[in-house]
Design an enzyme around this catalytic site. Sequence first.
Site, PDB file in Angstrom:
ATOM      1  N   ASP A  74       5.887  -1.305  10.483  1.00  0.00           N
ATOM      2  CA  ASP A  74       5.978  -2.384  11.466  1.00  0.00           C
ATOM      3  C   ASP A  74       6.075  -3.726  10.722  1.00  0.00           C
ATOM      4  O   ASP A  74       5.862  -3.811   9.514  1.00  0.00           O
ATOM      5  CB  ASP A  74       4.783  -2.340  12.444  1.00  0.00           C
ATOM      6  CG  ASP A  74       5.115  -3.043  13.769  1.00  0.00           C
ATOM      7  OD1 ASP A  74       6.084  -3.830  13.809  1.00  0.00           O
ATOM      8  OD2 ASP A  74       4.399  -2.818  14.772  1.00  0.00           O
ATOM      9  N   GLU A 120       2.637  -8.191  22.959  1.00  0.00           N
ATOM     10  CA  GLU A 120       1.684  -7.850  21.899  1.00  0.00           C
ATOM     11  C   GLU A 120       0.313  -8.499  22.140  1.00  0.00           C
ATOM     12  O   GLU A 120      -0.149  -8.561  23.274  1.00  0.00           O
ATOM     13  CB  GLU A 120       2.283  -8.201  20.535  1.00  0.00           C
ATOM     14  CG  GLU A 120       3.597  -7.412  20.300  1.00  0.00           C
ATOM     15  CD  GLU A 120       4.113  -7.500  18.881  1.00  0.00           C
ATOM     16  OE1 GLU A 120       3.343  -7.201  17.959  1.00  0.00           O
ATOM     17  OE2 GLU A 120       5.299  -7.839  18.701  1.00  0.00           O
TER      18      GLU A 120
HETATM   19  C1  BGC Z   1       6.052  -4.974  16.885  1.00  0.00           C
HETATM   20  C2  BGC Z   1       7.117  -3.913  16.908  1.00  0.00           C
HETATM   21  C3  BGC Z   1       8.475  -4.518  16.739  1.00  0.00           C
HETATM   22  C4  BGC Z   1       8.517  -5.392  15.502  1.00  0.00           C
HETATM   23  C5  BGC Z   1       9.849  -6.063  15.298  1.00  0.00           C
HETATM   24  C6  BGC Z   1       6.211  -5.902  15.718  1.00  0.00           C
HETATM   25  O1  BGC Z   1       5.321  -6.969  15.801  1.00  0.00           O
HETATM   26  O2  BGC Z   1       4.775  -4.373  16.858  1.00  0.00           O
HETATM   27  O3  BGC Z   1       7.047  -3.206  18.122  1.00  0.00           O
HETATM   28  O4  BGC Z   1       9.434  -3.505  16.680  1.00  0.00           O
HETATM   29  O5  BGC Z   1       7.528  -6.387  15.597  1.00  0.00           O
HETATM   30  O6  BGC Z   1      10.110  -7.018  16.260  1.00  0.00           O
HETATM   31  C1  BGC Z   2       8.406 -11.770  15.584  1.00  0.00           C
HETATM   32  C2  BGC Z   2       8.193 -10.474  16.279  1.00  0.00           C
HETATM   33  C3  BGC Z   2       6.992  -9.883  15.745  1.00  0.00           C
HETATM   34  C4  BGC Z   2       5.830 -10.853  15.807  1.00  0.00           C
HETATM   35  C5  BGC Z   2       4.590 -10.245  15.252  1.00  0.00           C
HETATM   36  C6  BGC Z   2       7.214 -12.648  15.759  1.00  0.00           C
HETATM   37  O1  BGC Z   2       7.414 -13.900  15.152  1.00  0.00           O
HETATM   38  O2  BGC Z   2       9.533 -12.380  16.089  1.00  0.00           O
HETATM   39  O3  BGC Z   2       9.273  -9.603  16.108  1.00  0.00           O
HETATM   40  O4  BGC Z   2       6.725  -8.756  16.497  1.00  0.00           O
HETATM   41  O5  BGC Z   2       6.124 -12.052  15.179  1.00  0.00           O
HETATM   42  O6  BGC Z   2       3.999 -10.947  14.261  1.00  0.00           O
END
Ligand code: BGC
Ligand code: BGC
Length: 640
Positions: A315, A523
């Site tokens: 991830d 998230e």
């Molecule tokens: C998320 C994933 C996602 C990735 C890329 C992460 O923070 O947990 O689900 O695919 O970011 O965007």
């Molecule tokens: C990104 C996401 C990622 C998230 C988690 C964001 O800045 O664009 O893809 O899941 O950070 O840290």
Amino acid sequence: MSTGVSSATGGGSGGQLSTSTGGSIATGGQSIVGYKPWTPSAACVQKASALVEQQSVAQRVGQMTQVNSSDTKQVAVSPSAVTSGFLGSVLSGGSTYPSANDISVSAWTSMITSYVDASKNASPHVGLLFGLDSVHGNDKVKGSVMFPHNIGLGATRNEQLVENVTRITALEMLGVGANWAFAPAVGAARDIRWGRTFESFSSEPDLASQLGAAAVKGLQNGKLGATQSVLACAKHFAGDGATDGGKNTGDVTLLDEAAFRKIAVDPYRASIAAGVGSIMPSYSSYKGEQMTNSKKWLTDVLKTELGFAGFLISDWDAVGRLTSKTVWNDQVAAAVSAGIDMLMVSGGATGTATTSAHSAAEVASALTAFNNASQANAVRVKDAVTRILTIKCEMGLLDGDTSVDASLTSAIGSAEHRAVARDAVRQSLVVLKNDGILPLSDSVAHIHVTGSGADSLAKQCGGWTLGWQGMGTTGVTSTNVGTTVLAAVKKRYTGTVTSSTDGSGATDANLAIVVVGESPYAETQGDTKNGAAPTLTSQDFAAIAAVKAANVPFVVVLFSGRPLMLTDANNVSALDESNAFIAAWLPGTEGDGIADVLFGDYKPTGKLSFAWPATASQIPLNVGDGTTPLFAYGFGLTYP
Ligand code: BGC
Ligand code: BGC
């Protein structure tokens, strides 16, 4: 196996993909009756293994690296970094765009094409995987159709529909040149306080498995390498939805191993059997061990026991967030030894990390050190690269240059695609209460449409829409193309329509539609604060109270990523106050599907894929708990 490739239980050491026994895949595949993990063709395994032998160490470790197209400081990573770093993959994360103010189809297409073109200089030719989350449609791109989030698809109980939905997602992704979706999320969300509950099809692993597999089939078009197929990625392995308190990136301590396997691991079997080519390990932990560096769960269980023959992508900066080690090189060694095959990093091409966000150059130097430290490590690196190249071979990426099919570009957001989304919306709505007001009579003179969600595509679409946290949040200045409930009612109904956003103005109407619900989130931002139950806002309670006070019969349409508490601080229940109540989840751009149900053009069929708690103290609430919910799993009314 139909491919003539045999899968030998217990063969191979440490989940290694090998051709040592004359082309047979030496990963396992626990002998469970009827379980048959997908295996790649012997031809692709051989081709990938031969390519790896030709590669330098620098080329191998580049293949294991996925960099974000902009770094955390939003500095663009130039396409030439793909060439110089031999990068295997590029992604655009949730908050990453072609440019700050252009997220159009053409901006995305030309940006992605520039990276793919840069990869064409590589010798040997290894292709490029370009990843987008695409969790409910090609959702980073303005003009794409946005489907209901998974919780709504769970309510449809319709595998074929889910497959059709993700087929279209794949077509719209290919229309901008992307070939890898970080979807579907197949975990069962067990605690609605979790901010990612809406990404889960169901609290029940059986339904999550079934619909997850359908989503894999749709994205990959039946089989990797079929025409118009993108690589799917089942995520987040394992236990992302089962953490204590529903805490995102948290720890699962309350399930014993048997329960953990049933709830959190089993849904991956169905995806593996359906041929999923990649899996993303979770940020979360099981009993204190972070998945990203768990050899037991990634290699012994996933690759060896379940026979997963694709590759594992970490991830977003998950390796830099490992807490078992403090030094970057040690974090990389721990993750790759555990079974991670490709690292997703957001720290640009060449920078030095100030946080967990490392650069491609830092990945290269740590992986090179790992590779050179022992023979066994070098074998692990080759295995990782073989896995990645095998999948690329299956996808046809090694055969030559792929270019974007212009007919797919022009079909983005087409009427045909929107019609499938509209059908998904109407099948996903769950009617929780109806005193007879539904279907609404269109022979009345005047309908009032009100509430915070009535004319809000942002609320209707939720998180992961144009931007990470959804429309109207940081970095997302654009609006999308779509139909709100207000717009849909105006199309469907010929009488007088008035509207407001706060419940006011209903007095003269014959009927009211009150659309309320959560503001978008994704998230950790979606976790409830301090373990509170997710609840309607006071503003939404006030809107409902205002319509009630106007003495007009009304239906509530709720936009939410999960069941919400419906009783306010004075113990007034929005459900009791209403004449009818519809859980509409996060339906996406096609509000016409809601009008279809409201006016009876479609008789509701949706059934809850999560039980709906009666009180905050019932959370976490799941099937078989012995508690009596407000609405049981499977509940949903229809019309006579
Ligand atoms: C998320 C994933 C996602 C990735 C890329 C992460 O923070 O947990 O689900 O695919 O970011 O965007
Ligand atoms: C990104 C996401 C990622 C998230 C988690 C964001 O800045 O664009 O893809 O899941 O950070 O840290």
